[in-house]
Enzyme design. Structure first.
Site, short mmCIF file in Angstrom:
data_model
loop_
_atom_site.label_atom_id
_atom_site.label_comp_id
_atom_site.label_asym_id
_atom_site.label_seq_id
_atom_site.Cartn_x
_atom_site.Cartn_y
_atom_site.Cartn_z
N ASN A 37 2.44 0.79 3.48
CA ASN A 37 2.34 2.06 4.11
C ASN A 37 1.63 2.19 5.18
O ASN A 37 1.79 3.16 5.87
CB ASN A 37 2.28 2.75 2.82
CG ASN A 37 3.43 3.29 1.83
OD1 ASN A 37 3.98 4.23 2.34
ND2 ASN A 37 3.60 2.62 0.78
N GLU A 38 0.65 1.57 5.24
CA GLU A 38 -0.50 1.73 6.18
C GLU A 38 -0.18 0.87 7.53
O GLU A 38 -0.43 1.48 8.78
CB GLU A 38 -1.96 1.27 5.84
CG GLU A 38 -2.40 2.02 4.70
CD GLU A 38 -2.91 3.27 5.27
OE1 GLU A 38 -3.14 3.61 6.29
OE2 GLU A 38 -2.89 4.23 4.14
N SER A 39 0.36 0.04 7.42
CA SER A 39 0.50 -0.72 8.73
C SER A 39 2.07 -1.71 9.01
O SER A 39 1.98 -2.44 9.61
CB SER A 39 -0.52 -1.73 9.18
OG SER A 39 -0.47 -2.92 8.34
#
Length: 427
Positions: free
Chosen positions: A150-152
């Site tokens: 989800n972050e990267s």
């Protein structure tokens, strides 16, 4: 094949973009939780800004001198060296000031974030989480992989902005000066202390860095050299990035052997004023007729914890029992929708069944509707504790009280139709 896979990852992250209410901030937050508001991450603007003009540069140079006076201390010479010749980035100012006109319902955000594509990718990449990390910090593999995705997009979309320039621009712009100057000082220290070369200190426009999108202050406090090579490389090393995320969650109070929460089914006579409010142990919720959507009961450790009922899209949408680890995830990003997306993605990676409930296909709320509803509620005696267009806990509490007073289901969920009604009633 590789280019097609990269495109799928990029689209997956783009689909999980920022939303209001409670938009995810640019990186891990260290604010006390639950309940603390998080800075929002505006949507990118498609236009290319013009370079900063002379007046902007003159003001920027004046801000730099003030920053060195306030924060330089015995490092002022080193800070001045890194800031020399720096110009403000107009694109960062534009992105920070841009507020989305429409906000998606929670279900739209969560379904995009916890997509089948991301879950499948997460399963394939789970083996990249070092077993020693899970053992040491107690955070399950699937949670770490979910955050990573989800972050990267599993490290593929990290941002290519000069972190020091971005944070200096945000500090100069002044909307969040104290926060930005603190982060800038930490970013400068990372370079001066030899932890990362300036050329490699890249991240999002708001300064979030690496595969796990750490802000500089979080990096200096919690990032981990899992590989033991003497460098904490959350940009290029999966192991360092994942261990750092695990350390953040562990330090925030992750409870070993416990889930983030469960989808639940509420009884027909459920008292909706109990949602997002009182905490009860599972035995108390069960006595009120609440049951797990897939049957069974929480494990023994979870049953001893206090849980909260969450209704991210009101009485018509899925309901959840949020356990303490849900709030630990919100130490990473203070958003109910973000934390649910992380938990549901992790459940999918672990092979757990999907949701029983379905998300209503609600229309998005415009900024005028959000602000208008807050003003109307406050005018009618149901104070939202501010009119900012962010439908957070205070606004939902005020809405519940209005709903209860007007014989409506007090689920605290603002639809477009209800916003229009409130605006008409509030004059």
């Amino acid at each position: 094949m590789r280019s097609r896979f990269s495109l799928l990852l990029l689209l997956s992250v783009a689909a999980c973009g920022p939303m209001l209410p409670e938009a995810p901030p640019a990186g891990p937050t260290t604010a006390p939780l639950p309940g603390a508001p998080a800075p929002s991450t505006p949507a990118p603007a498609p236009t290319t800004p013009a370079p900063a003009g002379p007046a902007d540069q003159a003001g920027f140079d004046g801000w730099k001198q003030g920053f060195l006076s306030r924060h330089g201390g015995d490092r002022a010479t080193f800070y001045a060296r890194e800031l020399e010749g720096l110009t403000p980035d107009p694109n960062v100012v534009r992105l920070d000031g841009n507020q989305p006109e429409f906000s998606r319902p929670a279900g739209a955000y969560i379904q995009n974030a916890a997509s089948a594509t991301r879950i499948a990718q997460g399963r394939r990449l789970s083996e990249r989480v070092p077993f020693a990390v899970v053992q040491q910090y107690g955070v399950p593999t699937e949670i770490l992989v979910s955050i990573w995705g989800n972050e990267s997009a599993f490290g593929q979309v990290q941002g290519n902005y000069d972190v020091i320039r971005s944070l200096a621009t945000l500090a100069y712009d002044g909307r969040r000066r104290a926060w930005a100057e603190t982060e800038l000082k930490n970013a400068l220290d990372i370079v001066i202390d030899g932890k990362r070369e300036r050329a490699g200190l890249k991240g999002s426009w708001a300064g979030a860095m690496g595969q796990t999108q750490f802000m500089p202050s979080t990096y200096t406090r919690l990032a981990v050299d899992q590989t033991g090579d003497g460098q904490i490389d959350i940009w290029g090393s999966d192991a360092d990035a994942l261990a750092s995320a695990a350390n953040l969650l562990a330090q925030a109070g992750w409870k070993r052997g416990q889930s983030w929460g469960y989808e639940v089914i509420l009884p027909s006579n459920f008292d909706y004023t109990q949602a997002e409010g009182p905490k009860h142990k599972w035995s108390d919720w069960a006595a009120r007729g609440v049951r797990l959507a897939h049957g069974g009961s929480p494990n023994q450790l979870e049953a001893l914890e206090d849980g909260v009922i969450l209704l991210p899209q009101g009485a018509r949408g899925p309901a959840f029992l949020a356990l303490p680890n849900h709030y630990v995830i919100r130490q990473y990003n203070n958003s109910v929708s973000y934390a649910l997306a992380i938990g549901l993605t992790a459940d999918g990676i672990a092979g757990k069944p999907g949701l029983v409930g379905t998300w209503p296909d609600d229309a998005p709320l415009s900024r005028d509707q959000r602000i208008g509803a807050q003003r109307a509620l406050t005018a009618m005696g149901f104070d939202t504790q501010g009119v900012d267009g962010v439908i957070g806990a205070n606004t939902r509490y005020a809405l519940r009280r209005w709903q209860a007073a007007n014989n409506r289901t007090p689920d605290g969920y603002l639809t477009a139709d209800l916003a229009d009604e409130l605006i008409r009633r509030g004059g």
